[in-house]
Design a protein around this motif. Structure first.
Motif, PDB file in Angstrom:
ATOM      1  N   VAL A 191      -4.143  80.191  32.408  1.00 11.89           N
ATOM      2  CA  VAL A 191      -3.062  79.450  31.912  1.00 11.89           C
ATOM      3  C   VAL A 191      -3.669  78.584  30.809  1.00 11.89           C
ATOM      4  O   VAL A 191      -4.393  77.653  31.006  1.00 11.89           O
ATOM      5  N   ILE A 192      -3.151  78.847  29.668  1.00 12.16           N
ATOM      6  CA  ILE A 192      -3.584  77.973  28.363  1.00 12.16           C
ATOM      7  C   ILE A 192      -2.407  77.462  27.609  1.00 12.16           C
ATOM      8  O   ILE A 192      -1.267  78.272  27.658  1.00 12.16           O
ATOM      9  N   CYS A 224       4.541  83.433  20.173  1.00 10.90           N
ATOM     10  CA  CYS A 224       3.458  83.617  21.060  1.00 10.90           C
ATOM     11  C   CYS A 224       3.395  84.871  21.747  1.00 10.90           C
ATOM     12  O   CYS A 224       2.608  85.734  21.905  1.00 10.90           O
ATOM     13  N   GLU A 225       4.700  85.168  22.084  1.00 10.92           N
ATOM     14  CA  GLU A 225       4.971  86.714  22.806  1.00 10.92           C
ATOM     15  C   GLU A 225       4.580  87.846  21.936  1.00 10.92           C
ATOM     16  O   GLU A 225       4.030  88.683  22.443  1.00 10.92           O
ATOM     17  N   GLY A 226       4.910  87.577  20.808  1.00 13.28           N
ATOM     18  CA  GLY A 226       4.614  88.752  19.857  1.00 13.28           C
ATOM     19  C   GLY A 226       3.275  88.748  19.742  1.00 13.28           C
ATOM     20  O   GLY A 226       2.641  90.132  19.727  1.00 13.28           O
ATOM     21  N   THR A 256       6.125  80.411  28.593  1.00 12.24           N
ATOM     22  CA  THR A 256       7.245  79.487  29.124  1.00 12.24           C
ATOM     23  C   THR A 256       6.954  78.219  28.243  1.00 12.24           C
ATOM     24  O   THR A 256       6.013  78.056  27.465  1.00 12.24           O
ATOM     25  N   ARG A 257       7.678  77.471  28.583  1.00 13.42           N
ATOM     26  CA  ARG A 257       7.608  76.030  28.054  1.00 13.42           C
ATOM     27  C   ARG A 257       8.008  74.890  29.146  1.00 13.42           C
ATOM     28  O   ARG A 257       9.030  75.104  29.912  1.00 13.42           O
ATOM     29  N   CYS A 258       7.405  73.715  29.091  1.00 11.54           N
ATOM     30  CA  CYS A 258       7.642  72.448  29.829  1.00 11.54           C
ATOM     31  C   CYS A 258       7.903  71.567  28.954  1.00 11.54           C
ATOM     32  O   CYS A 258       7.020  71.132  28.074  1.00 11.54           O
ATOM     33  N   GLY A 259       9.171  71.015  28.618  1.00 21.40           N
ATOM     34  CA  GLY A 259       9.245  69.852  27.551  1.00 21.40           C
ATOM     35  C   GLY A 259       8.794  70.519  26.252  1.00 21.40           C
ATOM     36  O   GLY A 259       9.119  71.756  25.704  1.00 21.40           O
ATOM     37  N   VAL A 267       3.939  74.351  25.255  1.00 22.24           N
ATOM     38  CA  VAL A 267       3.971  75.933  25.339  1.00 22.24           C
ATOM     39  C   VAL A 267       3.034  76.443  26.290  1.00 22.24           C
ATOM     40  O   VAL A 267       1.908  76.023  26.094  1.00 22.24           O
ATOM     41  N   ASP A 268       3.400  77.143  27.471  1.00 23.14           N
ATOM     42  CA  ASP A 268       2.509  77.545  28.290  1.00 23.14           C
ATOM     43  C   ASP A 268       2.188  79.057  28.258  1.00 23.14           C
ATOM     44  O   ASP A 268       3.116  79.758  28.381  1.00 23.14           O
ATOM     45  N   LEU A 269       0.960  79.704  28.194  1.00 23.47           N
ATOM     46  CA  LEU A 269       0.665  80.945  28.089  1.00 23.47           C
ATOM     47  C   LEU A 269       0.231  81.359  29.403  1.00 23.47           C
ATOM     48  O   LEU A 269      -1.195  80.854  29.730  1.00 23.47           O
ATOM     49  N   ILE A 270       0.782  82.009  30.324  1.00 21.75           N
ATOM     50  CA  ILE A 270       0.021  82.469  31.584  1.00 21.75           C
ATOM     51  C   ILE A 270      -0.316  84.328  31.650  1.00 21.75           C
ATOM     52  O   ILE A 270       0.594  84.900  31.026  1.00 21.75           O
ATOM     53  N   MET A 271      -1.562  84.430  31.561  1.00 16.89           N
ATOM     54  CA  MET A 271      -2.076  85.641  31.176  1.00 16.89           C
ATOM     55  C   MET A 271      -3.033  86.225  31.981  1.00 16.89           C
ATOM     56  O   MET A 271      -3.632  85.234  33.126  1.00 16.89           O
TER      57      MET A 271
END
Ligand code: 13P
Ligand code: 13P
Ligand code: MG
Ligand code: MG
Ligand code: MG
Length: 380
Positions: free
Chosen positions: A7-8, A29-31, A47-50, A53-57
């Motif tokens: 998670v970055i 980011c998804e692209g 996703t995002r919190c506030g 931006v969170d990348l879960i990989m």
């Protein structure tokens, strides 16, 4: 045959101010991630919190892998282009380096990663926060993995009764120590109760040393040496079958605790558990939010998420957090709403002191207490 969950996260701009990362950034980011599915990564969820931006990989490259970190960096750079076009607030806020080198640690983004052999059923919970810092996880991780009044499994599950080991980082001096619970509980609390200096980085199950939890502990304000926004953290926790049940992982957030962050990263306030749709901090830029996304891994595929804090059973916690917010907001610029000087993200106090330096006078007949303390070595 191990799977890695990475998670970055980074703040690459807000709409408006520091309140929200818009959909356009997630799409950018998804692209970038979509283009390398089955090549470099197995699956992803953005996703995002506030404004973060969170990348879960998921992938098989292990933790701290250069290609994975470069992928995340590229995604954030693409999103930064969009953020700049839209003139979002603080576009590229957390991309502190000019270019990528090695891994994202020290470059601005935050990162939590763990590698393990996927169990026959592998439930994980990914936590994403905004408007707070990594030590916000000290209190809830203690409850999850060391408090039997929170986690029934510590008493009733034979693979948990041996306890958990906590890897604690001194985030100022870059040192770490491992403390074993239950027998070193008091020493652990002596450290992690000091959220200015210590943050839990990882938790291991003592029975077999399996990784149970990991937190991003990058100290952004130290990396950049000046105000750049607090290092809004993420964490991964494994659940069930020898780890706390999902409900035990979530239970600490049913009774909100105070964390550092909120307005200008310089105030104490409650950490409010919310679903993805409510991770939109706006009152006084907050209060701080935490989301909990539940996944089941299936050969590395991220089945889910189940937006766990969206559940009604956390409505009371949200109400409580808002009451706590009202109470502490009344203090305005006074402690204990305002953080101690060392924890404030930015402050004018040194400038105020500089301006007033010729106007300070000695107080007559008053012993110089501070000098005495210095002589004794009590303070620096
Ligand atoms: P279920 O009976 O719904 O499967 O729940 C079991 C359990 O252990 C809940 O904590
Ligand atoms: P972020 O750390 O979320 O960018 O917020 C900074 C801030 O100043 C909020 O008031
Ligand atoms: Mg921001
Ligand atoms: Mg943020
Ligand atoms: Mg921040």
């Amino acid at each position: 045959n191990k799977i890695t969950v990475s998670v970055i996260k980074a703040d690459i701009g807000g709409l408006c101010g520091h309140t929200l990362a818009p959909e356009d950034l997630l799409e950018a980011c998804e692209g970038v991630l979509e283009a390398v599915v089955d090549e470099l990564i197995i699956d992803y969820y953005v996703t995002r919190c506030g404004d973060d931006v969170d990348l879960i990989m998921t992938h098989r490259m292990g933790v701290d892998n250069e290609e994975i970190h470069k992928l995340a960096w590229n995604a954030f750079e693409e999103a930064t282009k969009v953020a700049k076009e839209l003139k979002l607030y603080g576009a590229g806020q957390d991309l502190l380096a000019e270019s990528f080198s090695g891994n994202v640690r020290g470059l601005g983004p935050g990162c939590a990663e763990m590698e393990f052999v996927e169990r026959p059923s592998e439930p994980i919970v990914v936590f994403c926060c905004d408007k707070t810092d990594p030590a916000a996880f000290n209190f809830p991780l203690y409850k999850m993995f060391a408090d039997p009044f929170n986690t029934a499994g510590l008493v009733f599950d034979p693979s948990m009764t041996g306890g958990f080991a906590f890897e604690v980082h001194d985030i100022m001096d870059s040192k770490k120590v491992i403390l074993n619970t239950p027998e070193e509980t008091y020493s652990l609390l002596a450290l992690i109760g000091d959220v200015e200096k210590y943050a839990i980085k990882r938790v291991y199950r003592r029975k077999d040393n399996e990784i149970a939890a990991v937190v991003s502990t990058e100290k952004l304000n130290y990396i950049a040496g000046e105000y750049v926004g607090k290092d809004d953290p993420v964490a991964i926790v494994r659940a069930q079958s020898g780890f706390p049940a999902v409900g035990e992982v979530l239970e600490p957030f049913a009774d909100p605790h105070f964390v550092a962050g909120w307005m200008r990263g310089s105030h104490w306030g409650p950490l409010m558990p919310v679903g993805e749709d409510d991770a939109t901090p706006s009152r006084f830029d907050g209060p701080a939010r935490i989301m909990a996304l539940g996944f089941q891994l299936a050969d590395g595929m991220l089945v889910g998420p189940n937006d766990l804090f969206a559940d009604k059973s956390f409505d009371k916690a949200r109400e409580k957090a808002l009451v706590m917010a009202d109470i502490i907001r009344r203090m305005g610029p006074f402690q204990p709403h305002r953080l101690p000087s060392g924890m404030m993200e930015y402050t004018t106090v040194p400038k105020v002191l500089e301006k007033l330096k010729d106007r300070f006078e000695d107080i007559e007949d008053e012993p110089k207490k501070l000098e005495k303390c210095r002589e004794r070595g009590d303070v620096e």
